[in-house]
Design a protein around this motif. Sequence first.
Motif, PDB file in Angstrom:
ATOM      1  N   THR A   8      54.288  13.397  -0.380  1.00 45.67           N
ATOM      2  CA  THR A   8      53.098  13.613   0.466  1.00 45.67           C
ATOM      3  C   THR A   8      53.368  14.434   1.774  1.00 45.67           C
ATOM      4  O   THR A   8      54.346  13.910   2.451  1.00 45.67           O
ATOM      5  CB  THR A   8      52.365  12.186   0.863  1.00 45.67           C
ATOM      6  OG1 THR A   8      52.323  11.734  -0.364  1.00 45.67           O
ATOM      7  CG2 THR A   8      51.186  12.744   1.575  1.00 45.67           C
ATOM      8  N   LEU A  32      48.753  16.975   1.402  1.00 46.86           N
ATOM      9  CA  LEU A  32      49.082  17.099  -0.070  1.00 46.86           C
ATOM     10  C   LEU A  32      50.190  16.338  -0.480  1.00 46.86           C
ATOM     11  O   LEU A  32      51.168  16.096  -0.060  1.00 46.86           O
ATOM     12  CB  LEU A  32      49.255  18.655  -0.089  1.00 46.86           C
ATOM     13  CG  LEU A  32      49.841  19.094  -1.370  1.00 46.86           C
ATOM     14  CD1 LEU A  32      48.649  19.344  -2.249  1.00 46.86           C
ATOM     15  CD2 LEU A  32      50.334  20.381  -1.234  1.00 46.86           C
ATOM     16  N   SER A  33      49.680  15.624  -1.771  1.00 47.32           N
ATOM     17  CA  SER A  33      50.437  14.923  -2.525  1.00 47.32           C
ATOM     18  C   SER A  33      50.873  15.719  -3.929  1.00 47.32           C
ATOM     19  O   SER A  33      50.169  16.342  -4.509  1.00 47.32           O
ATOM     20  CB  SER A  33      50.319  13.536  -2.776  1.00 47.32           C
ATOM     21  OG  SER A  33      49.968  12.904  -1.730  1.00 47.32           O
ATOM     22  N   TYR A  34      52.281  15.631  -4.025  1.00 50.49           N
ATOM     23  CA  TYR A  34      52.818  16.231  -5.454  1.00 50.49           C
ATOM     24  C   TYR A  34      53.720  15.644  -6.252  1.00 50.49           C
ATOM     25  O   TYR A  34      54.326  14.850  -5.646  1.00 50.49           O
ATOM     26  CB  TYR A  34      52.929  17.697  -5.060  1.00 50.49           C
ATOM     27  CG  TYR A  34      54.430  17.762  -4.408  1.00 50.49           C
ATOM     28  CD1 TYR A  34      55.564  18.006  -5.178  1.00 50.49           C
ATOM     29  CD2 TYR A  34      54.205  18.232  -3.001  1.00 50.49           C
ATOM     30  CE1 TYR A  34      56.874  18.301  -4.381  1.00 50.49           C
ATOM     31  CE2 TYR A  34      55.668  18.028  -2.256  1.00 50.49           C
ATOM     32  CZ  TYR A  34      56.766  18.115  -2.969  1.00 50.49           C
ATOM     33  OH  TYR A  34      58.035  18.173  -2.345  1.00 50.49           O
ATOM     34  N   ASN A  40      53.500  21.055  -9.627  1.00 54.05           N
ATOM     35  CA  ASN A  40      52.206  20.935  -8.788  1.00 54.05           C
ATOM     36  C   ASN A  40      52.131  22.045  -7.692  1.00 54.05           C
ATOM     37  O   ASN A  40      50.960  22.448  -7.016  1.00 54.05           O
ATOM     38  CB  ASN A  40      52.079  19.630  -8.393  1.00 54.05           C
ATOM     39  CG  ASN A  40      52.108  18.607  -9.427  1.00 54.05           C
ATOM     40  OD1 ASN A  40      52.135  17.358  -9.030  1.00 54.05           O
ATOM     41  ND2 ASN A  40      51.571  19.090 -10.409  1.00 54.05           N
ATOM     42  N   ILE A  41      53.232  22.559  -7.073  1.00 56.31           N
ATOM     43  CA  ILE A  41      53.204  23.306  -5.901  1.00 56.31           C
ATOM     44  C   ILE A  41      54.323  24.411  -6.158  1.00 56.31           C
ATOM     45  O   ILE A  41      55.151  24.301  -7.169  1.00 56.31           O
ATOM     46  CB  ILE A  41      53.769  22.482  -4.476  1.00 56.31           C
ATOM     47  CG1 ILE A  41      55.131  22.203  -4.624  1.00 56.31           C
ATOM     48  CG2 ILE A  41      52.693  21.566  -4.301  1.00 56.31           C
ATOM     49  CD1 ILE A  41      55.778  21.447  -3.311  1.00 56.31           C
ATOM     50  N   GLU A  46      58.901  23.501  -3.138  1.00 55.18           N
ATOM     51  CA  GLU A  46      59.268  22.401  -3.651  1.00 55.18           C
ATOM     52  C   GLU A  46      60.775  22.203  -3.835  1.00 55.18           C
ATOM     53  O   GLU A  46      61.280  21.190  -3.391  1.00 55.18           O
ATOM     54  CB  GLU A  46      58.902  22.081  -5.248  1.00 55.18           C
ATOM     55  CG  GLU A  46      59.425  20.717  -5.867  1.00 55.18           C
ATOM     56  CD  GLU A  46      58.762  20.700  -7.368  1.00 55.18           C
ATOM     57  OE1 GLU A  46      59.392  19.682  -7.780  1.00 55.18           O
ATOM     58  OE2 GLU A  46      57.779  21.251  -7.562  1.00 55.18           O
ATOM     59  N   HIS A 151      50.748  14.818 -12.683  1.00 56.62           N
ATOM     60  CA  HIS A 151      50.445  15.005 -11.464  1.00 56.62           C
ATOM     61  C   HIS A 151      49.832  13.568 -10.796  1.00 56.62           C
ATOM     62  O   HIS A 151      49.821  12.639 -11.269  1.00 56.62           O
ATOM     63  CB  HIS A 151      48.951  15.803 -11.412  1.00 56.62           C
ATOM     64  CG  HIS A 151      47.949  15.329 -12.329  1.00 56.62           C
ATOM     65  ND1 HIS A 151      47.497  15.696 -13.545  1.00 56.62           N
ATOM     66  CD2 HIS A 151      46.853  14.036 -11.881  1.00 56.62           C
ATOM     67  CE1 HIS A 151      46.753  15.045 -14.218  1.00 56.62           C
ATOM     68  NE2 HIS A 151      46.271  13.992 -13.412  1.00 56.62           N
TER      69      HIS A 151
END
Length: 153
Positions: A8, A32-34, A40-41, A46, A151
């Motif tokens: 996060t 934002l959480s991934y 996801n990003i 990442e 996700h």
Amino acid sequence: MAQPRVVTIHYTLTNDQGDELDSSRGDDRQPLSYLEGAQNIIGGLESALNDKTAGDKVKVSVAPADGYGEVNEELVQPVPRSAFEGVDTIEPGMQFQAQTPGGPQVVRVVEVSEETVTIDANHPLAGETLHFDVEVVEVREPSDEEKEHGHVH
């Protein structure tokens, strides 16, 4: 490969000119959480955060190749105005969802003439170097459901 984590972050995204393009910081914003490894990003961000832990702060510049790609001129093309049947006003900057052989895709209007509408299917940030100012808020193990779905829940 290490066990994927749920990360996060709070972030502010700027372009080369220093203009703020997006941010999770602010009164009504959420971090934002991934899920690591689940795309996801963008990859360039990442990979820069892979070994970070809660409390870490990092500034990351992501080149187009590791972000939204270079601008592909083949994705900028004129289409007949009749393809926009039922739309009274078409102006540059408007976005539409187009049906393509690869599925739905968002296209942006870049030019309008009497006969044609020139659309651009590139991501709006294609060709841009992206500058992220990131603070890692939390790192945790994903639930089985999050790993299965790919996700964060």
